[in-house]
Design a protein around this motif. Structure first.
Motif, PDB file in Angstrom:
ATOM      1  N   LEU A   1       0.830  -1.203   0.000  1.00 16.75           N
ATOM      2  CA  LEU A   1       0.000   0.000   0.000  1.00 16.75           C
ATOM      3  C   LEU A   1       0.861   1.247   0.000  1.00 16.75           C
ATOM      4  CD1 LEU A   1      -2.438  -1.072   2.887  1.00 16.75           C
ATOM      5  CD2 LEU A   1      -2.739  -1.452   0.424  1.00 16.75           C
ATOM      6  N   ASN A   2       0.384   2.298  -0.661  1.00 15.20           N
ATOM      7  CA  ASN A   2       1.064   3.583  -0.539  1.00 15.20           C
ATOM      8  C   ASN A   2       0.552   4.288   0.718  1.00 15.20           C
ATOM      9  OD1 ASN A   2      -1.313   5.142  -1.144  1.00 15.20           O
ATOM     10  ND2 ASN A   2      -0.903   4.924  -3.338  1.00 15.20           N
ATOM     11  N   SER A   3       1.076   5.465   1.012  1.00 10.09           N
ATOM     12  CA  SER A   3       0.730   6.119   2.277  1.00 10.09           C
ATOM     13  C   SER A   3      -0.749   6.483   2.378  1.00 10.09           C
ATOM     14  CB  SER A   3       1.602   7.355   2.511  1.00 10.09           C
ATOM     15  OG  SER A   3       1.437   8.290   1.478  1.00 10.09           O
ATOM     16  N   ASP A   4      -1.365   6.944   1.291  1.00 13.43           N
ATOM     17  CA  ASP A   4      -2.792   7.258   1.332  1.00 13.43           C
ATOM     18  C   ASP A   4      -3.623   6.000   1.562  1.00 13.43           C
ATOM     19  OD1 ASP A   4      -2.626  10.005   1.049  1.00 13.43           O
ATOM     20  OD2 ASP A   4      -2.798   9.940  -1.134  1.00 13.43           O
ATOM     21  N   GLU A   5      -3.287   4.948   0.847  1.00 15.79           N
ATOM     22  CA  GLU A   5      -4.008   3.685   1.027  1.00 15.79           C
ATOM     23  C   GLU A   5      -3.817   3.158   2.441  1.00 15.79           C
ATOM     24  OE1 GLU A   5      -3.681   1.989  -3.550  1.00 15.79           O
ATOM     25  OE2 GLU A   5      -2.070   1.588  -2.127  1.00 15.79           O
ATOM     26  N   PHE A   6      -2.602   3.248   2.958  1.00 21.15           N
ATOM     27  CA  PHE A   6      -2.319   2.778   4.310  1.00 21.15           C
ATOM     28  C   PHE A   6      -3.192   3.511   5.329  1.00 21.15           C
ATOM     29  CE2 PHE A   6       0.210   3.052   8.278  1.00 21.15           C
ATOM     30  CZ  PHE A   6       0.200   1.706   8.615  1.00 21.15           C
ATOM     31  N   GLY A   7      -3.289   4.825   5.196  1.00 22.74           N
ATOM     32  CA  GLY A   7      -4.144   5.597   6.093  1.00 22.74           C
ATOM     33  C   GLY A   7      -5.596   5.189   5.970  1.00 22.74           C
ATOM     34  N   PHE A   8      -6.056   5.000   4.751  1.00 28.28           N
ATOM     35  CA  PHE A   8      -7.448   4.615   4.520  1.00 28.28           C
ATOM     36  C   PHE A   8      -7.737   3.223   5.084  1.00 28.28           C
ATOM     37  CE2 PHE A   8     -11.227   3.354   2.252  1.00 28.28           C
ATOM     38  CZ  PHE A   8     -11.957   4.530   2.153  1.00 28.28           C
ATOM     39  N   TYR A   9      -6.866   2.258   4.789  1.00 28.82           N
ATOM     40  CA  TYR A   9      -7.037   0.903   5.305  1.00 28.82           C
ATOM     41  C   TYR A   9      -7.021   0.920   6.838  1.00 28.82           C
ATOM     42  CZ  TYR A   9      -6.299  -1.665   0.863  1.00 28.82           C
ATOM     43  OH  TYR A   9      -6.404  -2.187  -0.395  1.00 28.82           O
TER      44      TYR A   9
ATOM     45  N   LEU B   1     -14.056  10.576   9.767  1.00 32.73           N
ATOM     46  CA  LEU B   1     -12.777  10.271  10.415  1.00 32.73           C
ATOM     47  C   LEU B   1     -11.593  10.831   9.639  1.00 32.73           C
ATOM     48  CD1 LEU B   1     -13.337   6.520  11.309  1.00 32.73           C
ATOM     49  CD2 LEU B   1     -12.789   8.319  12.961  1.00 32.73           C
ATOM     50  N   ALA B   2     -11.631  10.658   8.331  1.00 30.78           N
ATOM     51  CA  ALA B   2     -10.492  11.017   7.491  1.00 30.78           C
ATOM     52  C   ALA B   2     -10.540  12.452   6.982  1.00 30.78           C
ATOM     53  CB  ALA B   2     -10.412  10.056   6.303  1.00 30.78           C
ATOM     54  N   GLY B   3     -11.665  13.122   7.197  1.00 34.33           N
ATOM     55  CA  GLY B   3     -11.800  14.472   6.667  1.00 34.33           C
ATOM     56  C   GLY B   3     -11.818  14.480   5.145  1.00 34.33           C
TER      57      GLY B   3
ATOM     58  N   PRO C   1     -14.042  14.033   1.414  1.00 35.55           N
ATOM     59  CA  PRO C   1     -15.382  14.114   0.829  1.00 35.55           C
ATOM     60  C   PRO C   1     -15.951  12.712   0.603  1.00 35.55           C
ATOM     61  CG  PRO C   1     -13.797  15.417  -0.444  1.00 35.55           C
ATOM     62  CD  PRO C   1     -13.010  14.612   0.554  1.00 35.55           C
ATOM     63  N   ALA C   2     -17.257  12.599   0.695  1.00 35.02           N
ATOM     64  CA  ALA C   2     -17.917  11.300   0.503  1.00 35.02           C
ATOM     65  C   ALA C   2     -17.593  10.706  -0.860  1.00 35.02           C
ATOM     66  CB  ALA C   2     -19.422  11.447   0.679  1.00 35.02           C
ATOM     67  N   THR C   3     -17.463  11.545  -1.877  1.00 33.71           N
ATOM     68  CA  THR C   3     -17.150  11.040  -3.222  1.00 33.71           C
ATOM     69  C   THR C   3     -15.764  10.402  -3.278  1.00 33.71           C
ATOM     70  OG1 THR C   3     -16.402  13.249  -3.863  1.00 33.71           O
ATOM     71  CG2 THR C   3     -18.678  12.654  -4.432  1.00 33.71           C
ATOM     72  N   THR C   4     -14.814  10.963  -2.546  1.00 29.11           N
ATOM     73  CA  THR C   4     -13.465  10.391  -2.494  1.00 29.11           C
ATOM     74  C   THR C   4     -13.492   9.048  -1.778  1.00 29.11           C
ATOM     75  OG1 THR C   4     -12.509  12.612  -2.473  1.00 29.11           O
ATOM     76  CG2 THR C   4     -11.081  10.793  -1.746  1.00 29.11           C
ATOM     77  N   VAL C   5     -14.236   8.974  -0.665  1.00 30.87           N
ATOM     78  CA  VAL C   5     -14.372   7.706   0.063  1.00 30.87           C
ATOM     79  C   VAL C   5     -15.010   6.662  -0.844  1.00 30.87           C
ATOM     80  CG1 VAL C   5     -15.544   6.557   1.992  1.00 30.87           C
ATOM     81  CG2 VAL C   5     -14.425   8.772   2.341  1.00 30.87           C
ATOM     82  N   SER C   6     -16.038   7.046  -1.569  1.00 30.06           N
ATOM     83  CA  SER C   6     -16.710   6.120  -2.478  1.00 30.06           C
ATOM     84  C   SER C   6     -15.744   5.586  -3.537  1.00 30.06           C
ATOM     85  CB  SER C   6     -17.888   6.825  -3.145  1.00 30.06           C
ATOM     86  OG  SER C   6     -18.542   5.954  -4.023  1.00 30.06           O
ATOM     87  N   SER C   7     -14.898   6.454  -4.083  1.00 31.45           N
ATOM     88  CA  SER C   7     -13.904   6.021  -5.081  1.00 31.45           C
ATOM     89  C   SER C   7     -12.922   5.020  -4.477  1.00 31.45           C
ATOM     90  CB  SER C   7     -13.133   7.220  -5.630  1.00 31.45           C
ATOM     91  OG  SER C   7     -13.991   8.055  -6.356  1.00 31.45           O
TER      92      SER C   7
ATOM     93  N   LEU D   1      -5.862  20.486  16.233  1.00 30.30           N
ATOM     94  CA  LEU D   1      -5.591  21.198  14.993  1.00 30.30           C
ATOM     95  C   LEU D   1      -6.454  20.649  13.859  1.00 30.30           C
ATOM     96  CD1 LEU D   1      -4.013  23.225  13.287  1.00 30.30           C
ATOM     97  CD2 LEU D   1      -2.188  21.511  13.080  1.00 30.30           C
ATOM     98  N   THR D   2      -6.562  19.337  13.774  1.00 30.82           N
ATOM     99  CA  THR D   2      -7.405  18.713  12.751  1.00 30.82           C
ATOM    100  C   THR D   2      -8.848  19.179  12.896  1.00 30.82           C
ATOM    101  OG1 THR D   2      -5.966  16.782  12.609  1.00 30.82           O
ATOM    102  CG2 THR D   2      -8.232  16.498  11.838  1.00 30.82           C
ATOM    103  N   GLU D   3      -9.369  19.176  14.114  1.00 30.71           N
ATOM    104  CA  GLU D   3     -10.742  19.639  14.346  1.00 30.71           C
ATOM    105  C   GLU D   3     -10.906  21.094  13.929  1.00 30.71           C
ATOM    106  OE1 GLU D   3     -11.508  18.880  18.480  1.00 30.71           O
ATOM    107  OE2 GLU D   3     -11.490  16.703  18.202  1.00 30.71           O
ATOM    108  N   ALA D   4      -9.929  21.933  14.256  1.00 31.37           N
ATOM    109  CA  ALA D   4     -10.006  23.353  13.903  1.00 31.37           C
ATOM    110  C   ALA D   4     -10.008  23.533  12.381  1.00 31.37           C
ATOM    111  CB  ALA D   4      -8.853  24.118  14.533  1.00 31.37           C
ATOM    112  N   VAL D   5      -9.156  22.796  11.689  1.00 28.95           N
ATOM    113  CA  VAL D   5      -9.090  22.897  10.233  1.00 28.95           C
ATOM    114  C   VAL D   5     -10.398  22.392   9.617  1.00 28.95           C
ATOM    115  CG1 VAL D   5      -7.940  21.990   8.162  1.00 28.95           C
ATOM    116  CG2 VAL D   5      -6.576  22.799  10.102  1.00 28.95           C
ATOM    117  N   GLN D   6     -10.922  21.267  10.102  1.00 30.08           N
ATOM    118  CA  GLN D   6     -12.171  20.738   9.559  1.00 30.08           C
ATOM    119  C   GLN D   6     -13.335  21.691   9.807  1.00 30.08           C
ATOM    120  OE1 GLN D   6     -12.213  16.812  11.350  1.00 30.08           O
ATOM    121  NE2 GLN D   6     -11.163  15.905   9.614  1.00 30.08           N
ATOM    122  N   THR D   7     -13.379  22.299  10.989  1.00 31.08           N
ATOM    123  CA  THR D   7     -14.437  23.266  11.290  1.00 31.08           C
ATOM    124  C   THR D   7     -14.321  24.481  10.370  1.00 31.08           C
ATOM    125  OG1 THR D   7     -14.562  22.532  13.587  1.00 31.08           O
ATOM    126  CG2 THR D   7     -15.431  24.737  13.098  1.00 31.08           C
ATOM    127  N   ALA D   8     -13.103  24.969  10.190  1.00 27.78           N
ATOM    128  CA  ALA D   8     -12.895  26.116   9.308  1.00 27.78           C
ATOM    129  C   ALA D   8     -13.288  25.776   7.875  1.00 27.78           C
ATOM    130  CB  ALA D   8     -11.440  26.575   9.372  1.00 27.78           C
TER     131      ALA D   8
END
Length: 161
Positions: free
Chosen positions: A38-46, A63-65, A67-73, A140-147
């Motif tokens: 797996l690459n790093s993005d796949e590793f995080g997703f898995y 969880l991952a912040g 978009p639903a369309t990206t998760v679906s892909s 920080l993640t929560e603050a960025v997601q809220t923003a």
């Protein structure tokens, strides 16, 4: 900042430092995971799926912040690979739950073996306690997601003649 000015702590920003961190982590993980399943993005997703399975796509997106369309892909690719299974959500017949198959779990484990030494090296070089760093990163993640959720589209700043 002028071309000859040197950046110092007073001239940086939280988003610039986060951007720098993002690219530094990417470089570290690209090297550590070279040749892994797996690459790093796949590793995080898995990892997100594994840690919360069985899990809904909406929960993964939150969880991952992502978009639903990206998760679906991602899920469509993983399903085609045979790395996840998908079943109807018994508590909500309109949605479904996903979890890693044994094949997906093996890919995650094999990649973890390459990831772990890189993570250990980072932890050894932290100047603050690990739990404090993780808590700060979560905030920080929560603050960025809220923003990101509350930000209106920026108007163009291009000056036209």
């Amino acid at each position: 900042m002028g071309a000859k000015e040197k950046a110092d702590d007073s001239s940086t920003s939280v988003l610039f430092e986060t951007w720098t961190l993002m690219h530094s982590v990417g470089e570290l993980l690209d090297r550590a995971l070279a040749g892994a399943s797996l690459n790093s993005d796949e590793f995080g997703f898995y990892s997100a799926v594994y840690d919360h399975q069985p899990v809904t796509p909406n929960a993964i997106a939150e969880l991952a912040g992502m978009p639903a369309t990206t998760v679906s892909s991602y899920l469509n690719r993983l399903l085609a690979r045979g790395d996840i299974s998908k079943v109807r959500n018994p508590s909500d017949g309109r949605s479904f739950l996903v979890e890693l198959t044994p094949q997906g779990t093996r890919a995650l484990h094999e990649t973890w073996l390459r990831f772990e030494p890189a993570q250990d090296a980072v932890i050894q070089n932290l100047a603050l306690p690990l739990d404090q760093v993780i808590e700060t990163m979560k905030r920080l993640t929560e603050a960025v997601q809220t923003a990101a959720q509350s930000a209106a589209p920026a108007e163009s700043r291009v000056v036209r003649d």
